[in-house]
Scaffold this motif. Sequence first.
Motif, mmCIF file in Angstrom:
data_model
loop_
_atom_site.group_PDB
_atom_site.id
_atom_site.type_symbol
_atom_site.label_atom_id
_atom_site.label_comp_id
_atom_site.label_asym_id
_atom_site.label_seq_id
_atom_site.Cartn_x
_atom_site.Cartn_y
_atom_site.Cartn_z
ATOM 1 N N CYS A 138 8.216 -3.931 2.907
ATOM 2 C CA CYS A 138 7.789 -4.380 1.575
ATOM 3 C C CYS A 138 8.882 -4.128 0.547
ATOM 4 O O CYS A 138 9.211 -2.983 0.261
ATOM 5 C CB CYS A 138 6.487 -3.672 1.168
ATOM 6 N N MET A 139 9.425 -5.202 0.002
ATOM 7 C CA MET A 139 10.427 -5.070 -1.048
ATOM 8 C C MET A 139 9.741 -4.853 -2.395
ATOM 9 O O MET A 139 10.186 -4.071 -3.214
ATOM 10 C CB MET A 139 11.298 -6.338 -1.073
ATOM 11 N N SER A 174 9.026 -11.705 14.474
ATOM 12 C CA SER A 174 8.923 -10.558 13.567
ATOM 13 C C SER A 174 9.879 -9.493 14.065
ATOM 14 O O SER A 174 10.060 -9.334 15.277
ATOM 15 C CB SER A 174 7.516 -9.948 13.596
ATOM 16 N N VAL A 224 -7.865 -4.538 7.570
ATOM 17 C CA VAL A 224 -6.900 -5.592 7.266
ATOM 18 C C VAL A 224 -7.168 -6.134 5.866
ATOM 19 O O VAL A 224 -8.026 -5.621 5.135
ATOM 20 C CB VAL A 224 -7.007 -6.738 8.309
ATOM 21 N N THR A 238 0.900 -1.533 3.516
ATOM 22 C CA THR A 238 2.254 -1.482 2.949
ATOM 23 C C THR A 238 2.789 -0.034 3.064
ATOM 24 O O THR A 238 2.017 0.886 3.383
ATOM 25 C CB THR A 238 2.198 -1.922 1.471
ATOM 26 N N ASN A 275 -6.127 -1.303 0.825
ATOM 27 C CA ASN A 275 -6.639 -1.231 2.199
ATOM 28 C C ASN A 275 -7.276 0.097 2.613
ATOM 29 O O ASN A 275 -7.992 0.139 3.608
ATOM 30 C CB ASN A 275 -5.521 -1.613 3.189
ATOM 31 N N SER A 301 -0.037 -9.683 -3.252
ATOM 32 C CA SER A 301 -0.546 -8.816 -4.303
ATOM 33 C C SER A 301 -1.394 -7.733 -3.647
ATOM 34 O O SER A 301 -1.593 -7.754 -2.430
ATOM 35 C CB SER A 301 -1.296 -9.574 -5.404
HETATM 36 C C1 LIG Z 1 3.453 -7.375 -0.481
HETATM 37 C C2 LIG Z 1 4.297 -7.602 0.767
HETATM 38 C C3 LIG Z 1 5.685 -7.737 0.651
HETATM 39 C C4 LIG Z 1 6.469 -7.916 1.797
HETATM 40 N N1 LIG Z 1 7.832 -8.010 1.663
HETATM 41 C C5 LIG Z 1 8.603 -8.166 2.750
HETATM 42 C C6 LIG Z 1 10.030 -8.248 2.630
HETATM 43 O O1 LIG Z 1 10.589 -8.175 1.537
HETATM 44 N N2 LIG Z 1 10.743 -8.395 3.776
HETATM 45 C C7 LIG Z 1 10.146 -8.470 5.014
HETATM 46 O O2 LIG Z 1 10.836 -8.596 6.028
HETATM 47 N N3 LIG Z 1 8.808 -8.392 5.159
HETATM 48 C C8 LIG Z 1 8.022 -8.238 4.063
HETATM 49 N N4 LIG Z 1 6.660 -8.150 4.204
HETATM 50 C C9 LIG Z 1 6.060 -8.200 5.561
HETATM 51 C C10 LIG Z 1 5.932 -9.628 6.083
HETATM 52 O O3 LIG Z 1 5.519 -10.501 5.057
HETATM 53 C C11 LIG Z 1 4.912 -9.716 7.249
HETATM 54 O O4 LIG Z 1 3.713 -9.084 6.884
HETATM 55 C C12 LIG Z 1 5.429 -9.034 8.496
HETATM 56 O O5 LIG Z 1 6.646 -9.631 8.899
HETATM 57 C C13 LIG Z 1 4.423 -9.180 9.650
HETATM 58 O O6 LIG Z 1 4.329 -10.520 10.008
HETATM 59 P P1 LIG Z 1 3.408 -10.970 11.218
HETATM 60 O O7 LIG Z 1 3.549 -12.434 11.378
HETATM 61 O O8 LIG Z 1 3.714 -10.082 12.366
HETATM 62 O O9 LIG Z 1 1.972 -10.565 10.649
HETATM 63 P P2 LIG Z 1 0.572 -11.339 10.741
HETATM 64 O O10 LIG Z 1 0.161 -11.434 12.150
HETATM 65 O O11 LIG Z 1 0.603 -12.564 9.913
HETATM 66 O O12 LIG Z 1 -0.376 -10.241 10.033
HETATM 67 C C14 LIG Z 1 -0.159 -9.834 8.713
HETATM 68 C C15 LIG Z 1 -0.985 -8.592 8.442
HETATM 69 O O13 LIG Z 1 -0.659 -8.118 7.137
HETATM 70 C C16 LIG Z 1 -1.844 -7.744 6.461
HETATM 71 N N5 LIG Z 1 -1.626 -7.955 5.025
HETATM 72 C C17 LIG Z 1 -1.336 -9.126 4.406
HETATM 73 N N6 LIG Z 1 -1.165 -8.937 3.097
HETATM 74 C C18 LIG Z 1 -1.341 -7.627 2.860
HETATM 75 C C19 LIG Z 1 -1.316 -6.821 1.690
HETATM 76 N N7 LIG Z 1 -1.044 -7.334 0.480
HETATM 77 N N8 LIG Z 1 -1.535 -5.497 1.805
HETATM 78 C C20 LIG Z 1 -1.826 -4.952 3.024
HETATM 79 N N9 LIG Z 1 -1.869 -5.672 4.169
HETATM 80 C C21 LIG Z 1 -1.625 -6.992 4.091
HETATM 81 C C22 LIG Z 1 -2.918 -8.664 7.015
HETATM 82 O O14 LIG Z 1 -4.178 -8.075 6.934
HETATM 83 C C23 LIG Z 1 -2.465 -8.847 8.476
HETATM 84 O O15 LIG Z 1 -3.083 -7.890 9.278
HETATM 85 C C24 LIG Z 1 5.851 -7.985 3.074
HETATM 86 C C25 LIG Z 1 4.465 -7.842 3.176
HETATM 87 C C26 LIG Z 1 3.677 -7.642 2.034
HETATM 88 C C27 LIG Z 1 2.181 -7.463 2.169
#
Ligand SMILES: Cc1cc2nc3c(=O)[nH]c(=O)nc-3n(C[C@H](O)[C@H](O)[C@H](O)COP(=O)(O)OP(=O)(O)OC[C@H]3O[C@@H](n4cnc5c(N)ncnc54)[C@H](O)[C@@H]3O)c2cc1C
Length: 374
Positions: free
Chosen positions: A236-237, A319, A140, A207, A173, A169
């Motif tokens: 990821c956009m 989500s 993660v 991503t 990973n 950013s």
């Molecule tokens: C750079 C980025 C851009 C995104 N853009 C969009 C978008 O445009 N539209 C959209 O619908 N969703 C986007 N997402 C996905 C969204 O932000 C959430 O991660 C997704 O909806 C999952 O939410 P959750 O509450 O289920 O995750 P959570 O339970 O909060 O878990 C999030 C997980 O993401 C992992 N994580 C966090 N940041 C990063 C990273 N930088 N690189 C790798 N893993 C990471 C963490 O380790 C964690 O395991 C993006 C994610 C990233 C990392």
Amino acid sequence: MTEVKPKRTILKDVKIFKDLEDEIIKTNKCCACGACVSYCSSQGFDVIKMEGYTPQFISDENVDNCKECGLCYYICPQTEPLMKQINDVYRIKDEIGYIQNIIAAKTTDEKIKEIGQDGGLVTTLLTYLFDKNKIDAAIVSEYDEKLQPTPKIIYNKEDLLKSSGTRYSISSNILPLKDLYSIAEEIVEKHHQIYDINQIRMAFVGTPCQCRAIRKMQLLNISPTHVIKYVFGLFCMENFDYEKLFELVKKETNEEPSNISKMNIKKNFFITNKDNKVYEIELKKFDDAVRNHCHECDEFTSRFADISFGGSGAVQQNSMVVIRTDKGQKLVRDAIIAGYINKFTPKKSSIDDWKASKIDLFRRMTNNKIKKSK
Ligand SMILES: Cc1cc2nc3c(=O)[nH]c(=O)nc-3n(C[C@H](O)[C@H](O)[C@H](O)COP(=O)(O)OP(=O)(O)OC[C@H]3O[C@@H](n4cnc5c(N)ncnc54)[C@H](O)[C@@H]3O)c2cc1C
């Protein structure tokens, strides 16, 4: 300083790290996933390292250690080789990839509800996997004290809470896997459920570009990705350069990274400080901080994951969950039955119309990304 070039002694037409440098790294197309360094280092070849976000030769003296196997070039998610093969394996025929099912859902865990980015689904499904002894570890991303994302292998569900939420950013990973063998003894000693490092069962979160690299490596059945049993992909956009992002955040909000508690993109950038003050900033203002490799990327929904997760299209605090494999389907079904997650039921439309509208949205968003990159 004269440029040192590896001798191409064995197979002259095999592309090697030097080609990766010339074609991908020096042209700013590298997504810093860490796959090349992770593979090469885990083999003990002692050739390349990650310097910040840049894979490079460890030193001029190490150039000749290159085995010229070419695997770093082939597994890079930004190169063409193996793309056709992984598209076939994962049944990818269009821009959003193969979809077995789509649901929206949220966690039932109160703590994860507070800290999860959207529905907290990623953290909750990882918790389920730990609870049911289906994984020994997860890869993660965490924040350091300056809000710089740090990739990490964790071994228990308690540590998952630190990883919840989105970091806008790069978190390389795949990189932590480079040490899998060098720290094997320590892992086996510390984590009593692990007896043999090759038997360790991991879940990976990343991503789209990172999931693509994992699948290329798994196609070739090479270590260290043989230990990854579940691939969770994030929508990821775009992703941002850490330094440039926080320079702009400071300019727009006057907040230091250490005083920020959450960042979220929903059309605009929302930044919440530790006193719960929320700043809304036009996303356009961050255009200059977008990483160049994102302009080359045609993936939004993480086509190569077992399950992809995003906030786009979901009602608040849920989500979107895009299930792509049987393994993903079983995991989500079991977690619903066990009461870890609540599935959203659309009220105004039939389930088929609801799913069709989400597919349409994902297609439009992916095509916007592709158009923007052109
Ligand atoms: C750079 C980025 C851009 C995104 N853009 C969009 C978008 O445009 N539209 C959209 O619908 N969703 C986007 N997402 C996905 C969204 O932000 C959430 O991660 C997704 O909806 C999952 O939410 P959750 O509450 O289920 O995750 P959570 O339970 O909060 O878990 C999030 C997980 O993401 C992992 N994580 C966090 N940041 C990063 C990273 N930088 N690189 C790798 N893993 C990471 C963490 O380790 C964690 O395991 C993006 C994610 C990233 C990392």
